[in-house]
Design a protein around this motif. Sequence first.
Motif, PDB file in Angstrom:
ATOM      1  N   SER A 151      71.392  35.353  54.475  1.00 24.71           N
ATOM      2  CA  SER A 151      72.026  36.518  53.834  1.00 24.71           C
ATOM      3  C   SER A 151      71.573  36.554  52.381  1.00 24.71           C
ATOM      4  CB  SER A 151      73.552  36.427  53.927  1.00 24.71           C
ATOM      5  OG  SER A 151      74.035  35.248  53.312  1.00 24.71           O
ATOM      6  N   GLY A 154      72.053  38.295  48.280  1.00 31.37           N
ATOM      7  CA  GLY A 154      73.010  38.826  47.322  1.00 31.37           C
ATOM      8  C   GLY A 154      72.518  38.527  45.927  1.00 31.37           C
ATOM      9  N   THR A 164      77.372  36.953  45.721  1.00 31.41           N
ATOM     10  CA  THR A 164      77.834  38.026  46.610  1.00 31.41           C
ATOM     11  C   THR A 164      77.282  37.930  48.026  1.00 31.41           C
ATOM     12  OG1 THR A 164      75.993  39.452  45.932  1.00 31.41           O
ATOM     13  CG2 THR A 164      78.049  39.617  44.660  1.00 31.41           C
ATOM     14  N   PRO A 197      77.047  37.249  51.771  1.00 30.18           N
ATOM     15  CA  PRO A 197      78.131  36.968  52.726  1.00 30.18           C
ATOM     16  C   PRO A 197      78.015  35.556  53.327  1.00 30.18           C
ATOM     17  CG  PRO A 197      77.114  39.106  53.171  1.00 30.18           C
ATOM     18  CD  PRO A 197      76.235  38.404  52.185  1.00 30.18           C
ATOM     19  N   SER A 235      80.513  32.465  55.872  1.00 28.25           N
ATOM     20  CA  SER A 235      81.642  32.285  56.791  1.00 28.25           C
ATOM     21  C   SER A 235      81.851  30.789  57.006  1.00 28.25           C
ATOM     22  CB  SER A 235      81.344  32.961  58.138  1.00 28.25           C
ATOM     23  OG  SER A 235      81.112  34.344  57.970  1.00 28.25           O
ATOM     24  N   PHE A 280      84.953  30.141  49.907  1.00 29.53           N
ATOM     25  CA  PHE A 280      85.028  31.598  49.767  1.00 29.53           C
ATOM     26  C   PHE A 280      86.491  31.989  49.906  1.00 29.53           C
ATOM     27  CE2 PHE A 280      84.641  30.754  54.227  1.00 29.53           C
ATOM     28  CZ  PHE A 280      85.435  31.690  54.865  1.00 29.53           C
ATOM     29  N   GLN A 331      86.608  40.214  49.221  1.00 23.93           N
ATOM     30  CA  GLN A 331      85.283  40.520  49.744  1.00 23.93           C
ATOM     31  C   GLN A 331      84.216  40.057  48.758  1.00 23.93           C
ATOM     32  OE1 GLN A 331      84.702  44.610  50.701  1.00 23.93           O
ATOM     33  NE2 GLN A 331      82.812  44.258  51.843  1.00 23.93           N
ATOM     34  N   ASN A 332      83.279  39.237  49.287  1.00 28.97           N
ATOM     35  CA  ASN A 332      82.144  38.766  48.498  1.00 28.97           C
ATOM     36  C   ASN A 332      82.536  37.963  47.263  1.00 28.97           C
ATOM     37  OD1 ASN A 332      80.349  39.808  50.299  1.00 28.97           O
ATOM     38  ND2 ASN A 332      79.963  41.691  49.146  1.00 28.97           N
ATOM     39  N   ASN A 375      82.491  34.515  46.677  1.00 30.77           N
ATOM     40  CA  ASN A 375      82.012  33.257  47.228  1.00 30.77           C
ATOM     41  C   ASN A 375      81.538  32.361  46.097  1.00 30.77           C
ATOM     42  OD1 ASN A 375      82.324  34.548  49.779  1.00 30.77           O
ATOM     43  ND2 ASN A 375      80.310  35.498  49.478  1.00 30.77           N
TER      44      ASN A 375
END
Length: 667
Positions: free
Chosen positions: A147, A149, A162, A164, A166, A188, A193-194, A196
């Motif tokens: 991912s 960001g 930013t 993503p 999990s 996170f 949202q975002n 992290n």
Amino acid sequence: MKRKRLIITFYAFITLLLCHFDLARPETSIPDLIDKAKPSIIHILTFDSNKKPVGNGTGFYISSDGGILTNYHVVNDSEYIVIKDLSENYLPTLIIDSNEILDIALLSLVLPNGSQVPPLKLSEKKPRVGEKIIVVGHPRGLEYTASDGMVSAIREGLVQFTAPISPGSSGSPVLNMNGEVIGIVALFLKESQNLNFAVSSKVILEKFLVLSSLRDDKFRGKPISNCRLYVTTNPEDAKIRILNIKQVFYQGIKLAAGQYHLEVSAPAYHTHKSWITMEGERHISIDLKPIPGRLYISTDPKDADIEFIGTPNSFQDGMDIDPGRYCLRISADGFQIKKECVEIKPDKGKLLFVILEPFKEPKDYYSTYEDKPTEIKSNGNNEKKIEIIERPSSTGNPDAFKWERKSQQAVNKGDWIEAIRTASVAISLDPGRPAPYINRAWAYINKGYYLKATEDCKVALLIDSSQISAYINLSNAYIGTGDYREALESARRAILLSPNNPLALNNRGLAYEHLGEIDSANNDYKSACEKGLKLACENFKKLVGYAPSEIPKMVENLIAESNLAFNRGAFEETLRLSNEALKWESENVEALTNRAAAYCGLKMLKEALEDCNKAIMLNPDYCLAYNNRGYAYELSEKIREAKLEYEISCELGCDLGCKNYQRLKFQ
């Protein structure tokens, strides 16, 4: 002409400008950057002590010889850690350092000699807000998920970004566009949202790796320190732990330079703890001290006297006593003397109940009389054998007991004429008691009247067929007459009634020896000697040339010679030496394992597996037996079974098992 010169100058300027911008472009595209990083990123699988899965996460190589960085919370609750690499190899790994506050753990992968892995470089620069980043990890077990960001903030050692992520992304590297690690994913916020966060590489280098005694390397793709630890212990099956790290100890464990808290423990031994400094390869030998056992004796009557036989120890109830075998004499006025032998084990209490028999039955003079002949020969007296026809009846005359006791005292003193006289008086007063016949028989044997002795023993057995001493005396009498078959049968009957009676075992050994069954004689002499009968020890030594107490050393030497023979490839010699050792100690685990190795060398794989199975049954923690069983399976082309045996051998601390396991893992 002037205009043409201006046009040429303009084009030259544009060309130089384009070249300048071309040099400033990133060297690697995002797909290329991800492809290049993947081999350095691994999937971490954790297990509990029962080898059940606990969780998973991500990690990445930071040194070419297997240094791995991940989060502390990924590996903290695990007992076993396995990594899965891009080639889908599953490899065991170990924790060598950790910091709970920073949430960082340093792992070390055990690599085959000469093997290397591709590391990622930790960036020493502070990242800039707005800088583009890539995260590659294994969120929710979805391997090598990428991912992108950007860096959104720098907050006290944490990089906020930013891209993503999990659960399962923990431990993933956060990469800049040059492929350098600027941080390691740590947490996170689920409800946001975002939002992290990653632990900054700069912080890792300055506050974690610099404290791991590896400052010179700083994990910029260089090998970590190659410190290996070997620990030998007495007892050999002692458990070895390093308390300030998480990994399971094995011989030759690879450690970073630094200090380690070593613990060596074994049941019934005092635990050893010490700090050791590792700066290179180190060999340590530790002898654990056994915890004394305790001896308690309860007697009936309660005021009985208790004394050790053959040692200067004075008995006290509940006393601490070193491990070993001890014999005691328990006596009281009006009661028969009793001899008891006990085995004291380290850190164990031994409770012994002893009930003394009153003098209504004679004490077993065999258990107290020490000066007995090894073998009795006939003096040639012309005696007539009398046939026993009926069982004598008891008169119940109380005076008979007094004379019986006198005969017993005479036997104990070795006064055979007095023993015969007093026993005869006791028999005349009450012919239905077995003890006077037994006493008189022993006196007859010592005077050489073997037929009279057999006659008295048979009368005693007619009165009471459970009289062990009568059977023992009868076997002695038959040895004196040269009737060794009858002697063997009488000794066998005594052993049926008392399997551990050393005198019965010794007499059976004598009978076997005269009948030419030397191995059986050796076994009986050895058993009787181990139970404390000196005559049996002398008989054994006379027959084989050395005493039973010398057997362990002899077996140890045979095993050492078989090891040398195996190392030079002399498998038949190894087999012969192992067989010789097993002749004396049939359940010696080392000898069985060595013979299994010889069988493997001779391609006798069925026999090798049988010996390994027996060795493991006798000692389930003997790691070399699992290694040799693995080798037998490998030679049989049963690779899965071989891997499992090598893995067990490695976990039990066998360095050879670890090497063989790693060798098969890379096939």
